[in-house]
Design an enzyme around this catalytic site. Structure first.
Site, short mmCIF file in Angstrom:
data_model
loop_
_atom_site.label_atom_id
_atom_site.label_comp_id
_atom_site.label_asym_id
_atom_site.label_seq_id
_atom_site.Cartn_x
_atom_site.Cartn_y
_atom_site.Cartn_z
N CYS A 24 -13.36 -21.03 -28.05
CA CYS A 24 -12.06 -20.92 -27.38
C CYS A 24 -12.22 -21.27 -25.91
O CYS A 24 -13.31 -21.56 -25.43
CB CYS A 24 -11.48 -19.52 -27.54
SG CYS A 24 -12.50 -18.24 -26.76
N CYS A 27 -14.81 -19.41 -23.86
CA CYS A 27 -16.19 -19.89 -24.01
C CYS A 27 -16.45 -21.05 -23.06
O CYS A 27 -17.49 -21.11 -22.40
CB CYS A 27 -16.44 -20.33 -25.45
SG CYS A 27 -16.23 -19.03 -26.69
N ASP A 415 1.39 -55.97 -5.51
CA ASP A 415 0.88 -57.13 -4.78
C ASP A 415 1.47 -58.36 -5.47
O ASP A 415 1.89 -58.27 -6.63
CB ASP A 415 -0.65 -57.13 -4.86
CG ASP A 415 -1.24 -58.42 -4.34
OD1 ASP A 415 -0.91 -58.80 -3.21
OD2 ASP A 415 -2.02 -59.05 -5.09
N ASP A 609 -4.99 -56.69 -7.42
CA ASP A 609 -6.16 -57.25 -8.10
C ASP A 609 -7.23 -57.73 -7.15
O ASP A 609 -8.29 -58.16 -7.59
CB ASP A 609 -5.74 -58.41 -9.00
CG ASP A 609 -5.37 -59.65 -8.19
OD1 ASP A 609 -4.83 -59.49 -7.08
OD2 ASP A 609 -5.63 -60.77 -8.67
N ASP A 613 -6.52 -55.42 -1.66
CA ASP A 613 -5.62 -54.40 -2.21
C ASP A 613 -6.30 -53.04 -2.31
O ASP A 613 -5.62 -52.03 -2.54
CB ASP A 613 -5.14 -54.80 -3.62
CG ASP A 613 -4.30 -56.07 -3.60
OD1 ASP A 613 -3.50 -56.22 -2.65
OD2 ASP A 613 -4.45 -56.90 -4.51
#
Length: 718
Positions: A24, A27, A415, A609, A613
């Site tokens: 659980c 634990c 961008d 990309d 950026d």
């Protein structure tokens, strides 16, 4: 005086352990605390659903120290998953022994009053209690030694009380009304529930297993003029690898010989095979089609795209979402609170009715129904299923926090180049001030040679097409967001935007090239002057308009942030339906715009990309990198789209919203289950067997609900 360069901080070392014996959320919390107490450990996170711990430290810790800490806490740990004993046989025996104890109850419903002899009930129930249920006693004892509570403690207390009461009534009072069936059936149901739960949890890791199976075992290479088959682990950078039709590609590289089509669907989500020719990039794990390919190995082993994808998905599934902090806080006090409620139930029933037998059975029902398993599994099960199905369709989610942030995105900043456009500009015009356009192109090609910038490649391509061989350049210096400078034929030249001209006190002339990206070539020294203008066009990606429309339909605002000219940016934005445009931005300007948008109260995602950026990706609430972009952008981003298709952005937001909805549903049902079940048990409206069945059902139901995410497909997928 020179300022010494600071050595960049090294990322923390990561260790992964498989944890056994957890039942659980309590634990998982106990294992986390034990690992964090090991000297040198910076942080530790335990995922109950995957039964795995992730530990970060500045230096590589000794694995045996971590394992010893886990074992002292009462659990098992290993560097690799150990084979587990099948529980099916034990569960079958438990059910076989428990069913006869249930038969009298079933007959009683039909109006028949049958009762097994007390000695036979004892013989049937005792193996279930102390053999099948031994794991609950072991785990409960370890929990008590650690002064914490967990599900095993609740089950051990509850079933022991029912079993002990039955022994007292049989031997002490000679009563025929015993509760052996309650203890035996509860243990059988809990074991059955945990077994079903484990089977369901294994399905949430199918995405990882499917990716791992993409790794071929051997590769065929050309060495010393001959072809030979070698284990993939023996591949070296620079090897010439032969890939036959139908074979999986064993490494990342570049095609040297041959033509074929390659199926990359399991890596990028792209359903159509991709044509490969000399110079094309190939990805390890993809399947070669009809042609023989020979490729140069550029990345092997842990550095391949496939290995990085697997690591990314594993890390996402191992991390905790912020919403889990609430669950951790609740779990820390849950078991002690339930024990207190059970004690209060016993006392109130005994004082109210004077029958301590009934009081004890009702207290047992409270202990049994209040298992916190469903609470602990609610979030990690959904995250594992959601990130797994996202990876299947080419959406890599870095961690659980990124998943949680993505679902609430209100504004997306794009961008332009390489994100909404193809990122492969062509030279549309070249105009020299003195009228010698060829000479201008030759100088521009000299300045840009060696650069991988898209505009530089466009200049190089145009020069090559015109048969121009550029002169050698020296002292080339890139100026991010502005352009490049170099020494060519005794002149210091600068090629870039108007900001670069202004840096040298020069002004741009009227050019009349609307909607195109403009670069200026200037002589900085001697005799500073603008030499001419180069205009570049970049085609829109065919999917961009649909991608923006999907975001608007989902209630997400869009903004364009670009270093390009105002006219070019506005023309592209207008064709896509983006009304807010910020042009001529340097990398730090983009980051500042993102920060300003966040300060306005919006949750902002940045999509890009390129290297320029990266600051904006880091400044956003959630950064999203296009898979065809640079490694810097992908490492900075919280989400990577493996294809250069901007429509994946809408799909990423959709799966994050679906996953977060599952998390909320699971937490709601887990909380409601206990909020309703515990009072019913305390009021005597649930017997221990029904409580045990309900508790087992709750955990399986939570995981089954999370597994419904596996049915998700991106919009437009057949």
């Amino acid at each position: 005086m020179n300022t010494p360069l600071l050595k960049p901080a090294e990322p923390p070392f990561e260790t992964t352990l498989d944890i056994g014996g957890m039942s659980c959320a309590s634990c998982a919390g106990r294992v986390e605390r034990a690992l964090r107490a090991v000297p040198g450990v910076l942080d530790a996170s335990v995922n109950l659903a995957s039964e795995r711990a992730t530990i970060h430290s500045p230096n590589k810790p000794l694995t045996h120290e971590l394992i010893a800490a886990v074992e002292r806490a009462g659990f098992q740990a290993s560097a690799q998953a150990a084979p587990r004993e099948s529980e099916a046989a034990q569960i079958a025996i438990a059910i076989a022994l428990s069913l006869p104890l249930l038969l009298p109850m079933l007959f009683e419903v039909a109006g028949m009053h049958l009762m097994l002899p007390a000695w036979l009930q004892f013989v049937l129930a005792t193996p279930v209690q102390f053999w099948i249920g031994a794991r609950f006693y072991r785990a409960a004892w370890k929990a008590l030694r650690a002064r914490v509570g967990n599900m095993d403690l609740l089950v051990a207390l509850g079933t022991s009380a029912a079993y002990g009461l039955s022994l007292y009534l049989w031997l002490g009072e000679g009563s025929a009304h015993l509760y052996f069936e309650a203890s035996a059936v509860v243990i059988s149901l809990v074991r059955l529930g945990k077994w079903l739960e484990a089977r369901a949890k294994r399905q949430t890791t199918e995405a990882i297993r499917a990716l791992q199976e993409l790794r071929p075992a051997t590769a065929r290479v050309r060495r010393d003029g001959a072809e030979c088959s070698v284990p993939v682990a023996s591949l070296r950078i620079g090897d010439e690898v032969v890939i036959r039709p139908g074979e999986r590609i064993p490494m990342d590289g570049q095609v040297l010989e041959g033509y074929s089509h390659v199926d990359e669907s399991m890596l990028t989500g792209e359903s159509l095979a991709v044509r490969k020719a000399p110079g094309a990039r190939v990805i390890g794990g993809a399947v070669n089609g009809e042609g023989l390919l020979v490729a140069h190995a550029s990345a092997i082993g842990a550095e391949t795209v496939l290995a990085r994808i697997i690591r990314s998905v594993e890390e996402a599934q191992a991390t905790k979402a912020p919403i889990e902090r609430l669950v951790d806080k609740v779990s820390a006090v849950f078991v002690p609170a339930i024990v207190a409620i059970a004690a209060a139930t016993f006392a109130l029933w005994w004082l109210a009715g004077g029958n301590w037998h009934v009081a004890l059975i009702n207290a047992v029902s409270v202990l049994v129904i209040a298992c916190p398993c469903a609470l602990g599994l609610a979030t990690p099960a959904a995250i594992m299923a959601g990130t797994g199905v996202a990876a299947k369709y080419g959406i890599l989610i870095k961690d659980a926090e990124a998943l949680e942030l993505l679902h609430g995105v209100q504004l997306v900043a794009f961008d332009k180049t390489g994100t909404l456009t193809e990122g492969k500009p062509r030279l549309a015009a070249c105009k020299a001030v003195d009228g010698d356009d060829s000479a201008l192109l030759a100088l521009a090609a000299a300045v840009q040679q060696g650069s991988e910038h898209p505009l530089a490649r466009a200049v190089g391509t145009a020069a090559k097409e015109q048969g121009i061989v550029p002169a050698q350049a020296a002292g080339t210096t890139a100026l991010p967001g502005m352009g490049v400078e170099a020494m060519v034929l005794g002149m210091q030249l600068a090629l870039g935007n108007e900001a670069l001209l202004a840096r040298h006190g020069l002004a741009a002339h009227e050019h009349g090239e609307e909607g195109l990206t403009i670069a200026w070539l200037a002589r900085v020294a001697p005799d500073p002057a603008v030499l001419g203008m180069l205009a570049f066009g970049d085609a829109l990606k065919p999917e961009s308009a649909e991608a923006v429309a999907r975001l608007h339909a989902a209630g997400v605002r869009t903004v364009m942030l670009t270093g390009d000219t105002e006219s070019s940016a506005r023309q592209i934005a207008a064709s896509l339906g983006i009304t807010e445009v910020h042009a001529r931005l340097l990398p730090h300007d983009k980051a500042e715009r993102i920060t300003a948008l966040r300060k306005s109260g919006l949750r902002v995602a940045m999509v890009g990309d390129g290297i320029n950026d990266a600051p904006a990706l880091a400044a956003a609430d959630i950064g999203i990198a296009m898979g065809g972009g640079t490694d810097v952008a992908m490492q900075t981003a919280g989400v990577t789209l493996m294809r250069g298709d901007p429509r994946l952005l809408g799909d990423a937001i959709a799966i994050s919203r679906r996953t977060y909805a599952k998390i909320r549903q699971n937490l709601f049902w887990a909380f409601i289950f206990n909020a309703i079940g515990v009072p019913l048990a305390a009021m005597g409206l649930l017997n221990p067997m029904l409580a045990g069945a309900a508790m087992a059902f709750s955990s399986v139901a939570v995981i089954s609900n999370a597994l419904l995410l596996k049915r998700w497909t991106p919009k437009g997928t057949p």
